[in-house]
Enzyme design. Structure first.
Site, PDB file in Angstrom:
ATOM      1  CG  ASP A  31      30.220  34.036  43.833  1.00 16.80           C
ATOM      2  OD1 ASP A  31      30.999  35.005  43.341  1.00 16.80           O
ATOM      3  OD2 ASP A  31      29.424  35.462  43.578  1.00 16.80           O
ATOM      4  CG  HIS A  43      38.644  37.312  41.351  1.00 14.33           C
ATOM      5  ND1 HIS A  43      38.438  38.633  40.958  1.00 14.33           N
ATOM      6  CD2 HIS A  43      37.242  36.671  40.830  1.00 14.33           C
ATOM      7  CE1 HIS A  43      36.899  38.825  40.032  1.00 14.33           C
ATOM      8  NE2 HIS A  43      36.623  37.561  40.130  1.00 14.33           N
ATOM      9  N   GLY A  82      34.440  38.763  31.025  1.00 16.62           N
ATOM     10  CA  GLY A  82      33.222  38.706  32.318  1.00 16.62           C
ATOM     11  C   GLY A  82      33.808  38.757  33.616  1.00 16.62           C
ATOM     12  CD  GLN A  83      39.198  41.187  36.142  1.00 18.96           C
ATOM     13  OE1 GLN A  83      39.837  41.049  35.350  1.00 18.96           O
ATOM     14  NE2 GLN A  83      39.877  41.440  37.763  1.00 18.96           N
ATOM     15  CB  SER A  84      32.366  42.476  37.657  1.00 15.36           C
ATOM     16  OG  SER A  84      32.112  40.757  38.125  1.00 15.36           O
ATOM     17  CG  ASN A  99      35.430  35.516  34.847  1.00 16.00           C
ATOM     18  OD1 ASN A  99      35.887  34.808  33.716  1.00 16.00           O
ATOM     19  ND2 ASN A  99      34.665  35.922  35.489  1.00 16.00           N
ATOM     20  CG  HIS A 140      35.194  32.958  39.884  1.00 19.00           C
ATOM     21  ND1 HIS A 140      33.832  33.202  40.222  1.00 19.00           N
ATOM     22  CD2 HIS A 140      35.193  33.678  39.347  1.00 19.00           C
ATOM     23  CE1 HIS A 140      33.733  34.686  39.809  1.00 19.00           C
ATOM     24  NE2 HIS A 140      34.834  34.951  38.914  1.00 19.00           N
TER      25      HIS A 140
HETATM   26  P1  DGP Z   1      34.040  37.907  37.870  1.00 21.30           P
HETATM   27  O1  DGP Z   1      32.794  38.049  37.221  1.00 21.30           O
HETATM   28  O2  DGP Z   1      34.633  37.179  37.550  1.00 21.30           O
HETATM   29  O3  DGP Z   1      35.168  39.349  38.128  1.00 21.30           O
HETATM   30  O4  DGP Z   1      34.055  37.523  39.184  1.00 21.30           O
HETATM   31  C1  DGP Z   1      33.109  38.656  40.600  1.00 21.30           C
HETATM   32  C2  DGP Z   1      32.759  37.725  41.264  1.00 21.30           C
HETATM   33  O5  DGP Z   1      32.191  38.485  42.871  1.00 21.30           O
HETATM   34  C3  DGP Z   1      30.918  37.094  41.110  1.00 21.30           C
HETATM   35  O6  DGP Z   1      31.077  36.907  41.100  1.00 21.30           O
HETATM   36  C4  DGP Z   1      30.376  37.800  42.225  1.00 21.30           C
HETATM   37  C5  DGP Z   1      31.304  38.791  43.258  1.00 21.30           C
HETATM   38  N1  DGP Z   1      30.634  39.529  43.915  1.00 21.30           N
HETATM   39  C6  DGP Z   1      30.475  40.826  43.837  1.00 21.30           C
HETATM   40  N2  DGP Z   1      30.579  41.530  45.006  1.00 21.30           N
HETATM   41  C7  DGP Z   1      30.499  40.741  45.882  1.00 21.30           C
HETATM   42  C8  DGP Z   1      30.372  40.751  47.589  1.00 21.30           C
HETATM   43  O7  DGP Z   1      30.425  41.974  47.874  1.00 21.30           O
HETATM   44  N3  DGP Z   1      30.816  39.976  47.630  1.00 21.30           N
HETATM   45  C9  DGP Z   1      31.319  38.896  47.410  1.00 21.30           C
HETATM   46  N4  DGP Z   1      31.168  37.570  48.437  1.00 21.30           N
HETATM   47  N5  DGP Z   1      31.300  38.408  46.626  1.00 21.30           N
HETATM   48  C10 DGP Z   1      30.692  39.632  45.746  1.00 21.30           C
END
Ligand code: DGP
Length: 114
Positions: free
Chosen positions: A32, A100, A93-95, A87, A102
């Site tokens: 992450d 995915h 909190g899903q972005s 999420n 975690h």
């Molecule tokens: P969520 O909030 O559950 O959708 O988690 C998305 C995660 O993705 C967040 O913890 C940050 C991570 N993330 C966002 N952009 C990138 C990226 O470009 N590369 C990586 N490795 N992680 C990313």
């Protein structure tokens, strides 16, 4: 959502760099960008699916494959013990809307979802 719109599809395709820690034919695991624990790895299917329930409905075996990869990451990096979080939805909190899990570990984890 198409592959070109989706950040994680672009990481799978190699268009955006990802710090890969494990890979199978169907699953990718990478660190992450914003780690919340000493071990914070995202485990994703290579095919696009928006969330964990959608993937469970469309391809439960692939979700099981993700679990095996998550355990392998934890075995390699944090003694086999880990938390696995999905999420699901923006208020949770899903972005990134490519499913995915975690993988979090490497320290005693608290419990503070708020
Ligand atoms: P969520 O909030 O559950 O959708 O988690 C998305 C995660 O993705 C967040 O913890 C940050 C991570 N993330 C966002 N952009 C990138 C990226 O470009 N590369 C990586 N490795 N992680 C990313």
């Amino acid at each position: 959502m198409t592959d070109t719109d989706c950040l994680f599809c672009r990481i799978v395709a190699g268009d955006i760099p990802g710090d890969k820690v494990a890979e199978t034919d169907t699953v990718l695991a990478f660190r992450d960008l914003s780690p919340q624990a000493p071990v914070h790895v995202l485990v994703i299917p290579k095919v696009h699916s928006p969330n964990v329930a959608a993937l469970a409905a469309s391809d439960p075996a692939l979700l099981a494959d993700m679990a095996v990869v998550a355990q392998g990451v934890a075995d390699a990096e944090c003694g086999g013990e880990f938390r696995w979080i999905f999420n699901s939805g923006a208020t949770a909190g899903q972005s990134v809307f490519h499913v995915h899990g975690h993988v979090l570990g490497g320290q005693q984890l608290g419990w503070s979802p708020a």
